[in-house]
Design a protein around this motif. Structure first.
Motif, PDB file in Angstrom:
ATOM      1  N   ALA A  48       6.577 -16.462   4.101  1.00 11.92           N
ATOM      2  CA  ALA A  48       6.516 -16.283   2.647  1.00 11.92           C
ATOM      3  C   ALA A  48       5.492 -15.233   2.225  1.00 11.92           C
ATOM      4  CB  ALA A  48       6.212 -17.619   1.970  1.00 11.92           C
ATOM      5  N   ALA A  49       4.332 -15.212   2.849  1.00  9.80           N
ATOM      6  CA  ALA A  49       3.297 -14.249   2.462  1.00  9.80           C
ATOM      7  C   ALA A  49       3.747 -12.817   2.743  1.00  9.80           C
ATOM      8  CB  ALA A  49       1.994 -14.544   3.193  1.00  9.80           C
ATOM      9  N   THR A  50       4.360 -12.615   3.890  1.00 11.43           N
ATOM     10  CA  THR A  50       4.849 -11.289   4.236  1.00 11.43           C
ATOM     11  C   THR A  50       5.987 -10.870   3.310  1.00 11.43           C
ATOM     12  OG1 THR A  50       4.286 -11.700   6.540  1.00 11.43           O
ATOM     13  CG2 THR A  50       5.798  -9.878   6.106  1.00 11.43           C
ATOM     14  N   LEU A  51       6.863 -11.803   2.994  1.00 12.36           N
ATOM     15  CA  LEU A  51       7.974 -11.523   2.096  1.00 12.36           C
ATOM     16  C   LEU A  51       7.469 -11.154   0.707  1.00 12.36           C
ATOM     17  CD1 LEU A  51      11.030 -11.470   1.804  1.00 12.36           C
ATOM     18  CD2 LEU A  51      10.930 -13.898   1.231  1.00 12.36           C
ATOM     19  N   ARG A  52       6.471 -11.888   0.201  1.00 14.34           N
ATOM     20  CA  ARG A  52       5.906 -11.592  -1.123  1.00 14.34           C
ATOM     21  C   ARG A  52       5.248 -10.211  -1.121  1.00 14.34           C
ATOM     22  NH1 ARG A  52       4.754 -13.463  -5.879  1.00 14.34           N
ATOM     23  NH2 ARG A  52       5.628 -15.495  -5.499  1.00 14.34           N
ATOM     24  N   ALA A  53       4.501  -9.888  -0.074  1.00 16.60           N
ATOM     25  CA  ALA A  53       3.852  -8.575   0.003  1.00 16.60           C
ATOM     26  C   ALA A  53       4.900  -7.465  -0.002  1.00 16.60           C
ATOM     27  CB  ALA A  53       2.978  -8.497   1.251  1.00 16.60           C
ATOM     28  N   TYR A  54       5.989  -7.672   0.723  1.00 19.54           N
ATOM     29  CA  TYR A  54       7.069  -6.686   0.758  1.00 19.54           C
ATOM     30  C   TYR A  54       7.678  -6.507  -0.638  1.00 19.54           C
ATOM     31  CZ  TYR A  54      11.590  -4.581   1.565  1.00 19.54           C
ATOM     32  OH  TYR A  54      12.685  -3.767   1.491  1.00 19.54           O
ATOM     33  N   ALA A  55       7.943  -7.613  -1.323  1.00 19.27           N
ATOM     34  CA  ALA A  55       8.534  -7.544  -2.663  1.00 19.27           C
ATOM     35  C   ALA A  55       7.585  -6.839  -3.635  1.00 19.27           C
ATOM     36  CB  ALA A  55       8.877  -8.940  -3.163  1.00 19.27           C
ATOM     37  N   GLU A  56       6.289  -7.117  -3.537  1.00 15.22           N
ATOM     38  CA  GLU A  56       5.312  -6.460  -4.407  1.00 15.22           C
ATOM     39  C   GLU A  56       5.276  -4.960  -4.148  1.00 15.22           C
ATOM     40  OE1 GLU A  56       1.810  -8.673  -3.469  1.00 15.22           O
ATOM     41  OE2 GLU A  56       2.251 -10.246  -4.927  1.00 15.22           O
ATOM     42  N   LEU A  57       5.312  -4.571  -2.881  1.00 12.85           N
ATOM     43  CA  LEU A  57       5.328  -3.145  -2.550  1.00 12.85           C
ATOM     44  C   LEU A  57       6.590  -2.458  -3.069  1.00 12.85           C
ATOM     45  CD1 LEU A  57       3.860  -3.039   1.062  1.00 12.85           C
ATOM     46  CD2 LEU A  57       2.905  -2.003  -0.992  1.00 12.85           C
ATOM     47  N   GLU A  58       7.711  -3.126  -2.971  1.00 12.83           N
ATOM     48  CA  GLU A  58       8.957  -2.569  -3.474  1.00 12.83           C
ATOM     49  C   GLU A  58       8.887  -2.326  -4.981  1.00 12.83           C
ATOM     50  OE1 GLU A  58      12.240  -1.769  -2.333  1.00 12.83           O
ATOM     51  OE2 GLU A  58      11.141  -1.549  -0.468  1.00 12.83           O
ATOM     52  N   VAL A  59       8.367  -3.294  -5.707  1.00 12.53           N
ATOM     53  CA  VAL A  59       8.269  -3.164  -7.161  1.00 12.53           C
ATOM     54  C   VAL A  59       7.292  -2.048  -7.534  1.00 12.53           C
ATOM     55  CG1 VAL A  59       7.496  -4.344  -9.260  1.00 12.53           C
ATOM     56  CG2 VAL A  59       8.980  -5.522  -7.648  1.00 12.53           C
ATOM     57  N   LEU A  60       6.132  -2.025  -6.896  1.00 13.35           N
ATOM     58  CA  LEU A  60       5.141  -0.994  -7.201  1.00 13.35           C
ATOM     59  C   LEU A  60       5.657   0.400  -6.836  1.00 13.35           C
ATOM     60  CD1 LEU A  60       1.818  -2.710  -6.150  1.00 13.35           C
ATOM     61  CD2 LEU A  60       2.609  -2.199  -8.461  1.00 13.35           C
ATOM     62  N   ALA A  61       6.332   0.527  -5.710  1.00 13.36           N
ATOM     63  CA  ALA A  61       6.884   1.819  -5.312  1.00 13.36           C
ATOM     64  C   ALA A  61       7.920   2.296  -6.325  1.00 13.36           C
ATOM     65  CB  ALA A  61       7.495   1.726  -3.921  1.00 13.36           C
ATOM     66  N   GLY A  62       8.721   1.382  -6.823  1.00 10.58           N
ATOM     67  CA  GLY A  62       9.700   1.736  -7.849  1.00 10.58           C
ATOM     68  C   GLY A  62       9.051   2.214  -9.130  1.00 10.58           C
ATOM     69  N   GLU A  63       7.976   1.541  -9.539  1.00  9.74           N
ATOM     70  CA  GLU A  63       7.257   1.953 -10.744  1.00  9.74           C
ATOM     71  C   GLU A  63       6.608   3.321 -10.557  1.00  9.74           C
ATOM     72  OE1 GLU A  63       4.444  -0.992 -11.912  1.00  9.74           O
ATOM     73  OE2 GLU A  63       5.982  -2.462 -12.403  1.00  9.74           O
ATOM     74  N   LEU A  64       6.008   3.545  -9.397  1.00 12.60           N
ATOM     75  CA  LEU A  64       5.374   4.835  -9.130  1.00 12.60           C
ATOM     76  C   LEU A  64       6.396   5.963  -9.109  1.00 12.60           C
ATOM     77  CD1 LEU A  64       2.754   3.890  -6.414  1.00 12.60           C
ATOM     78  CD2 LEU A  64       2.314   4.637  -8.746  1.00 12.60           C
ATOM     79  N   TYR A  65       7.533   5.719  -8.494  1.00 12.91           N
ATOM     80  CA  TYR A  65       8.575   6.741  -8.442  1.00 12.91           C
ATOM     81  C   TYR A  65       9.072   7.082  -9.849  1.00 12.91           C
ATOM     82  CZ  TYR A  65      12.920   9.142  -7.651  1.00 12.91           C
ATOM     83  OH  TYR A  65      13.922  10.069  -7.689  1.00 12.91           O
ATOM     84  N   THR A  66       9.270   6.053 -10.665  1.00 14.27           N
ATOM     85  CA  THR A  66       9.726   6.277 -12.039  1.00 14.27           C
ATOM     86  C   THR A  66       8.714   7.107 -12.811  1.00 14.27           C
ATOM     87  OG1 THR A  66      10.930   4.191 -12.020  1.00 14.27           O
ATOM     88  CG2 THR A  66      10.433   5.129 -14.179  1.00 14.27           C
ATOM     89  N   ARG A  67       7.453   6.769 -12.665  1.00 19.38           N
ATOM     90  CA  ARG A  67       6.409   7.512 -13.386  1.00 19.38           C
ATOM     91  C   ARG A  67       6.325   8.958 -12.894  1.00 19.38           C
ATOM     92  NH1 ARG A  67       0.358   5.371 -14.701  1.00 19.38           N
ATOM     93  NH2 ARG A  67      -0.190   7.109 -16.031  1.00 19.38           N
ATOM     94  N   LEU A  68       6.416   9.170 -11.597  1.00 21.35           N
ATOM     95  CA  LEU A  68       6.405  10.534 -11.065  1.00 21.35           C
ATOM     96  C   LEU A  68       7.617  11.332 -11.539  1.00 21.35           C
ATOM     97  CD1 LEU A  68       5.183  10.157  -7.388  1.00 21.35           C
ATOM     98  CD2 LEU A  68       4.139  11.524  -9.186  1.00 21.35           C
ATOM     99  N   ARG A  69       8.757  10.692 -11.590  1.00 18.11           N
ATOM    100  CA  ARG A  69       9.974  11.359 -12.023  1.00 18.11           C
ATOM    101  C   ARG A  69       9.870  11.765 -13.501  1.00 18.11           C
ATOM    102  NH1 ARG A  69      14.121   7.493 -11.415  1.00 18.11           N
ATOM    103  NH2 ARG A  69      13.785   7.029 -13.591  1.00 18.11           N
ATOM    104  N   GLU A  70       9.287  10.884 -14.328  1.00 17.55           N
ATOM    105  CA  GLU A  70       9.179  11.161 -15.768  1.00 17.55           C
ATOM    106  C   GLU A  70       8.078  12.161 -16.086  1.00 17.55           C
ATOM    107  OE1 GLU A  70       8.638   7.339 -17.504  1.00 17.55           O
ATOM    108  OE2 GLU A  70      10.739   6.775 -17.263  1.00 17.55           O
TER     109      GLU A  70
END
Length: 76
Positions: A48-70
């Motif tokens: 569960a801890a590894t899965l949560r860390a992966y999900a958090e990284l996915e969400v943060l990476a998506g936000e960073l990509y969106t901000r860089l794109r905009e």
């Protein structure tokens, strides 16, 4: 009597906005966790801890990509 509305300083509104963004980010992480667990039922509770860390990284990476794109890259 003065019927003007009170002025709310902008600094007061910032924590609410940050809190809202944090809640939305946490909701997206929980959504990702549910989706991954539905697709991978073999994942153990001990993962569960590894899965949560992966999900958090996915969400943060998506936000960073969106901000860089905009906004593009900023170089000073």
């Amino acid at each position: 009597m003065d019927s003007a509305l009170p002025v709310i300083p902008p600094a007061t509104a910032l924590p609410t906005n940050r809190a809202f963004r944090k809640r939305k980010r946490d909701q997206r992480v929980r959504y990702q966790l549910r989706a991954i667990r539905a697709q991978c039922p073999f994942i153990e509770v001990s993962d569960a801890a590894t899965l949560r860390a992966y999900a958090e990284l996915e969400v943060l990476a998506g936000e960073l990509y969106t901000r860089l794109r905009e906004e593009g890259t900023v170089t000073e």
